[in-house]
Design a protein around this motif. Sequence first.
Motif, PDB file in Angstrom:
ATOM      1  N   LEU A  68       0.820  -1.203   0.000  1.00 65.18           N
ATOM      2  CA  LEU A  68       0.000   0.000   0.000  1.00 65.18           C
ATOM      3  C   LEU A  68       0.858   1.260   0.000  1.00 65.18           C
ATOM      4  O   LEU A  68       0.556   2.240  -0.690  1.00 65.18           O
ATOM      5  CB  LEU A  68      -0.924   0.004   1.220  1.00 65.18           C
ATOM      6  CG  LEU A  68      -2.184  -0.847   1.117  1.00 65.18           C
ATOM      7  CD1 LEU A  68      -2.860  -0.946   2.484  1.00 65.18           C
ATOM      8  CD2 LEU A  68      -3.147  -0.292   0.088  1.00 65.18           C
ATOM      9  N   VAL A  69       1.934   1.243   0.781  1.00 66.33           N
ATOM     10  CA  VAL A  69       2.851   2.383   0.808  1.00 66.33           C
ATOM     11  C   VAL A  69       3.412   2.637  -0.588  1.00 66.33           C
ATOM     12  O   VAL A  69       3.466   3.779  -1.066  1.00 66.33           O
ATOM     13  CB  VAL A  69       3.978   2.146   1.831  1.00 66.33           C
ATOM     14  CG1 VAL A  69       5.112   3.159   1.633  1.00 66.33           C
ATOM     15  CG2 VAL A  69       3.434   2.249   3.254  1.00 66.33           C
ATOM     16  N   VAL A  86       5.759  13.564   9.379  1.00 69.31           N
ATOM     17  CA  VAL A  86       4.465  13.466  10.054  1.00 69.31           C
ATOM     18  C   VAL A  86       4.144  12.003  10.333  1.00 69.31           C
ATOM     19  O   VAL A  86       4.444  11.123   9.538  1.00 69.31           O
ATOM     20  CB  VAL A  86       3.335  14.114   9.211  1.00 69.31           C
ATOM     21  CG1 VAL A  86       3.599  15.587   9.006  1.00 69.31           C
ATOM     22  CG2 VAL A  86       3.150  13.406   7.876  1.00 69.31           C
ATOM     23  N   SER A  87       3.559  11.761  11.492  1.00 69.61           N
ATOM     24  CA  SER A  87       3.166  10.407  11.882  1.00 69.61           C
ATOM     25  C   SER A  87       1.857  10.501  12.665  1.00 69.61           C
ATOM     26  O   SER A  87       1.241  11.562  12.747  1.00 69.61           O
ATOM     27  CB  SER A  87       4.266   9.724  12.691  1.00 69.61           C
ATOM     28  OG  SER A  87       4.656  10.519  13.801  1.00 69.61           O
ATOM     29  N   THR A  88       1.447   9.387  13.266  1.00 69.28           N
ATOM     30  CA  THR A  88       0.104   9.283  13.842  1.00 69.28           C
ATOM     31  C   THR A  88       0.126   8.847  15.291  1.00 69.28           C
ATOM     32  O   THR A  88       0.917   7.987  15.672  1.00 69.28           O
ATOM     33  CB  THR A  88      -0.726   8.244  13.046  1.00 69.28           C
ATOM     34  OG1 THR A  88      -0.724   8.595  11.666  1.00 69.28           O
ATOM     35  CG2 THR A  88      -2.156   8.167  13.553  1.00 69.28           C
ATOM     36  N   MET A  97      -4.665   6.910   7.860  1.00 67.89           N
ATOM     37  CA  MET A  97      -5.417   5.738   7.410  1.00 67.89           C
ATOM     38  C   MET A  97      -4.536   4.496   7.375  1.00 67.89           C
ATOM     39  O   MET A  97      -4.935   3.412   7.840  1.00 67.89           O
ATOM     40  CB  MET A  97      -6.012   5.991   6.024  1.00 67.89           C
ATOM     41  CG  MET A  97      -6.743   4.793   5.434  1.00 67.89           C
ATOM     42  SD  MET A  97      -8.165   4.271   6.415  1.00 67.89           S
ATOM     43  CE  MET A  97      -9.253   5.669   6.175  1.00 67.89           C
ATOM     44  N   LEU A  98      -3.328   4.625   6.862  1.00 70.06           N
ATOM     45  CA  LEU A  98      -2.429   3.481   6.775  1.00 70.06           C
ATOM     46  C   LEU A  98      -2.047   2.981   8.171  1.00 70.06           C
ATOM     47  O   LEU A  98      -1.932   1.775   8.399  1.00 70.06           O
ATOM     48  CB  LEU A  98      -1.184   3.847   5.969  1.00 70.06           C
ATOM     49  CG  LEU A  98      -1.428   4.085   4.467  1.00 70.06           C
ATOM     50  CD1 LEU A  98      -0.172   4.631   3.800  1.00 70.06           C
ATOM     51  CD2 LEU A  98      -1.877   2.808   3.772  1.00 70.06           C
ATOM     52  N   ASN A  99      -1.863   3.896   9.112  1.00 66.33           N
ATOM     53  CA  ASN A  99      -1.514   3.488  10.475  1.00 66.33           C
ATOM     54  C   ASN A  99      -2.701   2.898  11.232  1.00 66.33           C
ATOM     55  O   ASN A  99      -2.522   2.162  12.206  1.00 66.33           O
ATOM     56  CB  ASN A  99      -0.947   4.691  11.253  1.00 66.33           C
ATOM     57  CG  ASN A  99       0.484   5.004  10.848  1.00 66.33           C
ATOM     58  OD1 ASN A  99       1.287   4.099  10.641  1.00 66.33           O
ATOM     59  ND2 ASN A  99       0.806   6.281  10.719  1.00 66.33           N
ATOM     60  N   GLU A 148     -11.185   7.230  -2.727  1.00 70.62           N
ATOM     61  CA  GLU A 148     -10.364   6.264  -3.447  1.00 70.62           C
ATOM     62  C   GLU A 148      -9.304   5.663  -2.528  1.00 70.62           C
ATOM     63  O   GLU A 148      -9.010   4.470  -2.598  1.00 70.62           O
ATOM     64  CB  GLU A 148      -9.705   6.930  -4.653  1.00 70.62           C
ATOM     65  CG  GLU A 148     -10.683   7.428  -5.710  1.00 70.62           C
ATOM     66  CD  GLU A 148      -9.963   8.092  -6.866  1.00 70.62           C
ATOM     67  OE1 GLU A 148      -8.796   7.744  -7.118  1.00 70.62           O
ATOM     68  OE2 GLU A 148     -10.574   8.964  -7.516  1.00 70.62           O
ATOM     69  N   VAL A 149      -8.727   6.500  -1.657  1.00 74.94           N
ATOM     70  CA  VAL A 149      -7.738   6.007  -0.700  1.00 74.94           C
ATOM     71  C   VAL A 149      -8.381   4.989   0.244  1.00 74.94           C
ATOM     72  O   VAL A 149      -7.841   3.915   0.496  1.00 74.94           O
ATOM     73  CB  VAL A 149      -7.139   7.185   0.110  1.00 74.94           C
ATOM     74  CG1 VAL A 149      -6.201   6.669   1.191  1.00 74.94           C
ATOM     75  CG2 VAL A 149      -6.408   8.146  -0.814  1.00 74.94           C
ATOM     76  N   ILE A 150      -9.558   5.338   0.763  1.00 79.71           N
ATOM     77  CA  ILE A 150     -10.266   4.455   1.686  1.00 79.71           C
ATOM     78  C   ILE A 150     -10.595   3.130   1.017  1.00 79.71           C
ATOM     79  O   ILE A 150     -10.405   2.050   1.587  1.00 79.71           O
ATOM     80  CB  ILE A 150     -11.563   5.143   2.184  1.00 79.71           C
ATOM     81  CG1 ILE A 150     -11.217   6.338   3.076  1.00 79.71           C
ATOM     82  CG2 ILE A 150     -12.442   4.161   2.961  1.00 79.71           C
ATOM     83  CD1 ILE A 150     -12.398   7.197   3.409  1.00 79.71           C
TER      84      ILE A 150
END
Length: 269
Positions: free
Chosen positions: A6-7, A41-43, A108-110, A143-145
């Motif tokens: 995905l990345v 940036v991170s989550t 979203m990825l995290n 689209e990302v979701i």
Amino acid sequence: MPLQQLVEYFNDRLEYEHNAGFRPFILNNDKVDGLFGPILVSTRLNPIRTNDNHQTIVGHAAQLKVSANHAPILQTTELDNLLDPQKQTHNSSESIINFDRLTRTVHMLNYLPQSHRDELLFLDVDPRHILGVKTDHGAYFEEVIGQCGLQTHNVAIAMTVNGLYSRFYHSLLKGLANYQRRGYRIALKFDYHSLDKSTFDLIVKSSPDFVGLFATDSDKFYELKIKEKLQQLISLSASIDAKAILLNISENKQNQLAQAIGFDLIQTN
């Protein structure tokens, strides 16, 4: 789809969209970071719990963590910007939109490792992003979701509003309505200074699923005039079937304050 794949997918996509070597997403120890110029940036995911049972989690609020990129990875686009005067006058609203999209993709990825639960992911959207995107709000991120195997009803678009935006409420309402048509939940967030007639009108007209209040200066919440406004906010939320959330409250205050005023949900620091 595996996280690494995905990345790479989103790096490929952004590289194509920007027509340059723009590959901002990095996977490190099963966590995804995003590069935006000199910053990383991170989550941080903060749980949102029911007020009557703190063991029940209804969702997570994605909090942005920003740090300096001490070992910068030079992007091709950065060199292009240095050599092209026109690119140096990059539209500020476009930069906000790009940053907003990048951070939400990182969140979203995290979130994906725990997305199998029946919970919501609350994602902040800058009001300037909504004002900068003229049509089809939410289409890009939909689209990302979808690529992540989720659906829009799993995502709550959260927007913090203050009096500075009061003259833009009509445009914000149109943008929020676009998100709602695509199935997103809506969460509006305020501080107690912003609780006036225009704010209450915005809440009624937008019909959000959640209404949040920051617990900043929460010691003042017991003052009569402020408490009356908070109670009005709670009553208004209930009248439109929205859940009221007390945001960023410290653990040692959450029970007394949230229960005294009547919030449905709490989000602790």
